[in-house]
Write an enzyme that holds these catalytic residues in place. Sequence first.
Site, short mmCIF file in Angstrom:
data_model
loop_
_atom_site.label_atom_id
_atom_site.label_comp_id
_atom_site.label_asym_id
_atom_site.label_seq_id
_atom_site.Cartn_x
_atom_site.Cartn_y
_atom_site.Cartn_z
N HIS A 25 -31.12 -35.99 89.67
CA HIS A 25 -30.90 -34.65 89.11
C HIS A 25 -31.92 -33.69 89.69
O HIS A 25 -33.00 -34.09 90.14
CB HIS A 25 -30.99 -34.66 87.58
CG HIS A 25 -32.38 -34.87 87.04
ND1 HIS A 25 -33.25 -33.83 86.79
CD2 HIS A 25 -33.04 -36.01 86.72
CE1 HIS A 25 -34.40 -34.32 86.35
NE2 HIS A 25 -34.30 -35.63 86.29
N CYS A 26 -31.55 -32.39 89.70
CA CYS A 26 -32.48 -31.33 90.11
C CYS A 26 -32.79 -30.51 88.87
O CYS A 26 -32.68 -31.00 87.75
CB CYS A 26 -31.87 -30.50 91.23
SG CYS A 26 -30.35 -29.65 90.76
N ALA A 27 -33.16 -29.25 89.03
CA ALA A 27 -33.56 -28.43 87.89
C ALA A 27 -32.41 -28.14 86.95
O ALA A 27 -32.62 -27.97 85.75
CB ALA A 27 -34.16 -27.11 88.39
N THR A 28 -31.18 -28.08 87.47
CA THR A 28 -30.05 -27.68 86.63
C THR A 28 -28.87 -28.63 86.67
O THR A 28 -28.01 -28.57 85.81
CB THR A 28 -29.54 -26.29 87.06
OG1 THR A 28 -29.14 -26.35 88.45
CG2 THR A 28 -30.60 -25.22 86.88
N ARG A 29 -28.81 -29.52 87.68
CA ARG A 29 -27.59 -30.29 87.91
C ARG A 29 -27.81 -31.79 87.94
O ARG A 29 -28.84 -32.27 88.44
CB ARG A 29 -26.96 -29.87 89.24
CG ARG A 29 -26.31 -28.53 89.25
CD ARG A 29 -26.15 -28.01 90.66
NE ARG A 29 -27.42 -27.58 91.22
CZ ARG A 29 -27.72 -27.61 92.51
NH1 ARG A 29 -26.85 -28.06 93.37
NH2 ARG A 29 -28.90 -27.19 92.94
#
Length: 466
Positions: A25-29
Amino acid sequence: MDTKKAASELVELLGGKENVVSATHCATRLRIVLQDDDKPDKQAIEEIEGVKGVFSASGQFQVIFGTGLVNKVYADFAEITGVGAKDSDEGEKRVDHNEAMKKKMNPLARIARTLSNIFVPIIPAIVASGLLMGLLGMMRAFEWVAPDSPWILFLDMFSSAAFIILPILIGFSAAKEFGANPYLGAVLGGIMTHPALLNPWTLANAEPETIQFLGMNVDLLGYQGTVIPILLVVYLMSKIERGIRKVVPNAIDLLVTPFLTIMLTGFIAMLFIGPLGTWLGNGLTWSLDFIYNTAGPFAGLIFGGLYSTIVITGVHHSFHAIEAALIADLGVNFLLPIWAMANVAQGGAGLAVFFLTKNPKVKEIAIPASFSAFLGITEPVIFGVNLRFMRPFVGAAIGGALGGAYVVFTNVVTNAYGLTGIPMFAIAAPFGTANIMNYLIGFIIATAGAFIATLILGLKEDTTKK
């Protein structure tokens, strides 16, 4: 919300945990690599509580949850699917997410992702140097201190260091990406910036000394601030290191492999690849500079309008390497302001969707996703809002084109890369008040242009939920 329930529903709608190859995962997804990309039920996934959008890009199935929430969902998702488990006792190895993702990409997207993985970790160093250069410029322009002040001396050292040792930073990062020893990559960067070589970063007009070696004339010219030479050298080094390691016995690997790798790659770098890389880098910079100065606002119009479409393909990840080369060769980055116009235009279109849509869930997504675009992160508004209706995406392209034409017409530049939207003011500031004001005007043109274009184009919503 019940994140465990959301994660469980997501796994089921993806085709079961056996269809999940890897995830991160990244910051939003939530980013997931799937065995079969046709199994997920996208419409049903969009109805899961907390989901703000779904799309496929860069070899991954991506589910937008938003900042903070994505971390919690990923923890439950990893527990259900086992993607976060360590290597098992039975000898099964955990799948590397980056490798799984690259296998799903086309060759062009794979190259772009590789360059992104090399240059993104270096962004903090480049941004810090850019801001320090701005502070140094302000001290000199407004005469806050005497020209021979220690402040000037130290800030000059601090601001130029990252660019002087750029090949070392790239060498370390590239070696990690190419599967080689990162410290050997850093050593090769050190060889190419050795004090025995003329430093073109600080002595641009000086002539390097030439020596005779194996019947060839070799210029003792350093590669401080260059990009392409070290990329080519470290890629070759990774091949040489792996080749040597295959034939060297394990008992003497630590002694023989690094020694032969550095010696062979070092000679090839100084005699062949370094000069070739410099020639290629200069050719790329010259070509872009020629297009920028010849096509002018028309180039900004085209690139500003098309950039968001390029983002969808994932190829934009390779642009960091080009921007780093521009900064190294010209001292300015004239591409980033164009990309910034395209990004903020997506935010403007997203705001228009907020006023046009009758779907409460879309309204809930549109505001935070648009604000994210104004901070330089466009994926939530592109994939969660604008692309699902298409017309707002076209409106954003119109706004990005108008803003792009303006910033090229007024010669807006930055001294770093990696920041767009509101944060980009910080790396535009070193070039003076006019540069800041023109960037602000371009920001307004792109945002307002996209907002108005989207209102005019309208929004066609289906009677059933998407």
